[in-house]
Scaffold this motif. Structure first.
Motif, PDB file in Angstrom:
ATOM      1  N   ASP A 180       0.834  -1.201   0.000  1.00 20.10           N
ATOM      2  CA  ASP A 180       0.000   0.000   0.000  1.00 20.10           C
ATOM      3  C   ASP A 180       0.871   1.255   0.000  1.00 20.10           C
ATOM      4  N   GLU A 181       2.008   1.182   0.699  1.00 20.73           N
ATOM      5  CA  GLU A 181       2.929   2.323   0.718  1.00 20.73           C
ATOM      6  C   GLU A 181       3.473   2.605  -0.677  1.00 20.73           C
ATOM      7  N   VAL A 182       3.811   1.546  -1.412  1.00 23.24           N
ATOM      8  CA  VAL A 182       4.298   1.727  -2.780  1.00 23.24           C
ATOM      9  C   VAL A 182       3.201   2.306  -3.658  1.00 23.24           C
ATOM     10  N   ALA A 183       2.001   1.758  -3.548  1.00 26.60           N
ATOM     11  CA  ALA A 183       0.885   2.245  -4.354  1.00 26.60           C
ATOM     12  C   ALA A 183       0.583   3.712  -4.062  1.00 26.60           C
ATOM     13  N   GLY A 184       0.781   4.108  -2.795  1.00 28.03           N
ATOM     14  CA  GLY A 184       0.504   5.485  -2.397  1.00 28.03           C
ATOM     15  C   GLY A 184       1.681   6.426  -2.493  1.00 28.03           C
ATOM     16  N   GLY A 185       2.829   5.935  -2.953  1.00 25.39           N
ATOM     17  CA  GLY A 185       3.994   6.791  -3.135  1.00 25.39           C
ATOM     18  C   GLY A 185       4.779   7.074  -1.876  1.00 25.39           C
ATOM     19  N   LYS A 186       4.504   6.355  -0.775  1.00 27.74           N
ATOM     20  CA  LYS A 186       5.229   6.593   0.475  1.00 27.74           C
ATOM     21  C   LYS A 186       6.570   5.856   0.515  1.00 27.74           C
ATOM     22  N   SER A 187       6.694   4.784  -0.261  1.00 27.42           N
ATOM     23  CA  SER A 187       7.952   4.063  -0.419  1.00 27.42           C
ATOM     24  C   SER A 187       8.153   3.793  -1.903  1.00 27.42           C
ATOM     25  N   THR A 188       9.410   3.721  -2.322  1.00 26.30           N
ATOM     26  CA  THR A 188       9.710   3.495  -3.739  1.00 26.30           C
ATOM     27  C   THR A 188       9.537   2.026  -4.101  1.00 26.30           C
ATOM     28  N   PHE A 189      10.118   1.167  -3.276  1.00 30.24           N
ATOM     29  CA  PHE A 189      10.076  -0.274  -3.510  1.00 30.24           C
ATOM     30  C   PHE A 189       9.549  -0.981  -2.267  1.00 30.24           C
ATOM     31  N   MET A 235      -1.327  -9.203  -6.302  1.00 29.55           N
ATOM     32  CA  MET A 235      -2.343  -9.340  -7.346  1.00 29.55           C
ATOM     33  C   MET A 235      -3.691  -8.815  -6.871  1.00 29.55           C
ATOM     34  N   LYS A 236      -3.982  -8.956  -5.588  1.00 28.59           N
ATOM     35  CA  LYS A 236      -5.219  -8.397  -5.041  1.00 28.59           C
ATOM     36  C   LYS A 236      -5.166  -6.867  -5.042  1.00 28.59           C
ATOM     37  N   VAL A 237      -3.998  -6.310  -4.714  1.00 30.84           N
ATOM     38  CA  VAL A 237      -3.830  -4.856  -4.766  1.00 30.84           C
ATOM     39  C   VAL A 237      -4.018  -4.359  -6.202  1.00 30.84           C
ATOM     40  N   LYS A 238      -3.382  -5.036  -7.137  1.00 31.57           N
ATOM     41  CA  LYS A 238      -3.505  -4.682  -8.549  1.00 31.57           C
ATOM     42  C   LYS A 238      -4.960  -4.793  -9.009  1.00 31.57           C
ATOM     43  N   ALA A 239      -5.639  -5.853  -8.583  1.00 29.68           N
ATOM     44  CA  ALA A 239      -7.034  -6.082  -8.988  1.00 29.68           C
ATOM     45  C   ALA A 239      -7.975  -5.039  -8.409  1.00 29.68           C
ATOM     46  N   SER A 240      -7.547  -4.384  -7.333  1.00 25.75           N
ATOM     47  CA  SER A 240      -8.385  -3.335  -6.731  1.00 25.75           C
ATOM     48  C   SER A 240      -8.292  -2.019  -7.499  1.00 25.75           C
ATOM     49  N   GLY A 241      -7.374  -1.967  -8.482  1.00 21.84           N
ATOM     50  CA  GLY A 241      -7.230  -0.767  -9.287  1.00 21.84           C
ATOM     51  C   GLY A 241      -5.988   0.047  -8.999  1.00 21.84           C
ATOM     52  N   LYS A 242      -5.183  -0.377  -8.024  1.00 28.25           N
ATOM     53  CA  LYS A 242      -3.946   0.339  -7.704  1.00 28.25           C
ATOM     54  C   LYS A 242      -2.827  -0.143  -8.622  1.00 28.25           C
ATOM     55  N   ASP A 249       7.369 -13.831  -1.937  1.00 27.08           N
ATOM     56  CA  ASP A 249       7.978 -12.507  -2.030  1.00 27.08           C
ATOM     57  C   ASP A 249       8.439 -12.104  -3.433  1.00 27.08           C
ATOM     58  N   GLY A 250       8.026 -10.911  -3.827  1.00 22.60           N
ATOM     59  CA  GLY A 250       8.520 -10.267  -5.036  1.00 22.60           C
ATOM     60  C   GLY A 250       8.792  -8.803  -4.716  1.00 22.60           C
ATOM     61  N   ILE A 251       9.454  -8.105  -5.633  1.00 11.88           N
ATOM     62  CA  ILE A 251       9.724  -6.674  -5.464  1.00 11.88           C
ATOM     63  C   ILE A 251       8.712  -5.901  -6.292  1.00 11.88           C
ATOM     64  N   TYR A 252       8.101  -4.894  -5.656  1.00 10.62           N
ATOM     65  CA  TYR A 252       7.054  -4.118  -6.315  1.00 10.62           C
ATOM     66  C   TYR A 252       7.377  -2.623  -6.300  1.00 10.62           C
ATOM     67  N   VAL A 253       6.872  -1.955  -7.323  1.00  5.13           N
ATOM     68  CA  VAL A 253       7.070  -0.523  -7.508  1.00  5.13           C
ATOM     69  C   VAL A 253       5.799   0.029  -8.146  1.00  5.13           C
ATOM     70  N   SER A 254       5.557   1.303  -8.009  1.00  2.00           N
ATOM     71  CA  SER A 254       4.388   1.888  -8.668  1.00  2.00           C
ATOM     72  C   SER A 254       4.653   1.992 -10.167  1.00  2.00           C
ATOM     73  N   ARG A 255       3.588   1.895 -10.938  1.00  2.00           N
ATOM     74  CA  ARG A 255       3.747   1.989 -12.389  1.00  2.00           C
ATOM     75  C   ARG A 255       4.322   3.348 -12.787  1.00  2.00           C
ATOM     76  N   SER A 256       3.912   4.397 -12.118  1.00  2.79           N
ATOM     77  CA  SER A 256       4.402   5.730 -12.477  1.00  2.79           C
ATOM     78  C   SER A 256       5.910   5.849 -12.241  1.00  2.79           C
ATOM     79  N   PHE A 257       6.402   5.298 -11.127  1.00  2.05           N
ATOM     80  CA  PHE A 257       7.845   5.373 -10.881  1.00  2.05           C
ATOM     81  C   PHE A 257       8.599   4.544 -11.913  1.00  2.05           C
TER      82      PHE A 257
END
Length: 323
Positions: free
Chosen positions: A73-82, A91-98, A211-219
């Motif tokens: 959620d921090e990555v999706a909200g821009g509070k953390s980079t990775f 996948m649930k976060v992605k499916a929610s539209g984030k 475990d995987g590494i995630y980042v926001s699409r915009s970053f």
């Protein structure tokens, strides 16, 4: 002439590296693991300690993890980079539209396992029928409930809490455990391996890589090279940790013991050894970071079947190999 061309190429490479380093060092990037320091994240701590991120031009802050912190959620909200997170959770976060993207799938084989005493008569998944199975809350429940549903096995699910005492004392037939953590505790303190039946989700055709590494699409779209550099440095950190387990286990132990989650060197070294098998399973050391499409397809199918995919997406949209 050939020597001059090689020298020119080397100079150009250094100039590009320096330029990129200046770009990255202008901003501190932040990484949030989903839990407190332990060898589950050894590659990140090793990469920071040995200067691998700095060599890639990255000034990195590793934030603390633990209860009450949603790293994805921090990555999706821009509070953390990775951030790290389970494939199910992401996948649930992605499916929610984030808009988050997997840029490096670390764990290749379900580390979550089911553990039973052999003297209970449980030897295979079919023997679980009518038994009580301890489970944790949240996404930890997805694999055992999927197993029960897909194999058509009637079981009784019970909350096992964050202690394995109920299983040790015989109050439940089966417990959930992470192969790199709780299973090691059971073997260290209570049982011999030959006393237990360990059931792997992967071995029954239900692989849920964690475990995987995630980042926001915009970053990722705005800083693709920074993402690639982070992944390269992290994988280098993992390889260093596997080659130097004593050094990195001590590093992790020291960091963990500065938090409320105390640990021992022996446990962290055993965890690191277990992690090596999980990261290199099927893909080998050179394939660390790949998300196999069949694993994506299976987890997507499970979530879609349980109506948890509100916004459909594809493998190509979810995973980007950046290194």
């Amino acid at each position: 002439m050939k020597r001059h061309l090689v020298s020119l190429l080397a100079v150009c490479t250094i100039m590009i590296s320096c330029f990129f380093s200046q770009q990255c060092l202008a901003e501190t990037l932040a990484f949030r693991p989903q839990w407190a320091p332990q060898s589950q994240f050894a590659g990140f701590y090793a990469a920071a300690e040995k200067g691998f991120y700095a060599q890639e031009g990255i000034d990195l802050e590793i934030k603390g993890g633990g209860p009450g912190i949603d790293a994805l959620d921090e990555v999706a909200g821009g509070k953390s980079t990775f951030a790290t997170g389970w494939l199910i959770s992401a996948m649930k976060v992605k499916a929610s539209g984030k808009e988050i993207v997997n840029i490096c799938q670390l764990i290749q084989k379900s580390a979550l396992v089911l553990v039973a005493r052999k003297d209970s008569g449980i030897k295979t998944v079919d023997d679980l029928a009518g038994k009580s199975i301890g489970i944790w809350p949240g996404d930890f429940q997805v694999p055992p409930r999927t197993l029960s549903s897909m194999k058509n096995i009637e079981v009784s699910f019970v909350d096992q809490g964050f202690s394995l005492d109920a299983f040790v004392q015989g109050e439940m037939d089966v417990c959930s455990a992470m192969a790199y953590n709780e299973l090691l505790v059971l073997l260290d303190r209570h049982f011999k391996y030959d006393d237990l039946t360990v059931l792997s989700y992967h071995d029954v055709g239900m692989n849920f890589p964690e475990d995987g590494i995630y980042v926001s699409r915009s970053f990722l779209e705005n800083h693709p090279e920074a993402c690639a550099a982070f992944v390269r440095a992290t994988i280098k950190g993992w390889k260093y940790a596997f080659a130097n387990p004593d050094e990195i286990a001590r590093l992790i132990t020291d960091k963990a013991n500065q938090t409320e989650f105390k640990t021992t060197f022996a446990h962290q070294k055993a965890m690191l050894q277990a992690m090596e098998g999980l990261l290199t399973f099927r893909v080998g050391p050179d394939g660390i970071g790949d998300l196999l499409k069949k694993d994506f397809d299976f987890v997507y199918m499970v979530l879609d079947h349980s109506r948890q995919i509100d916004n459909p997406f594809t493998y190509e949209d979810f995973f980007k190999k950046v290194r």
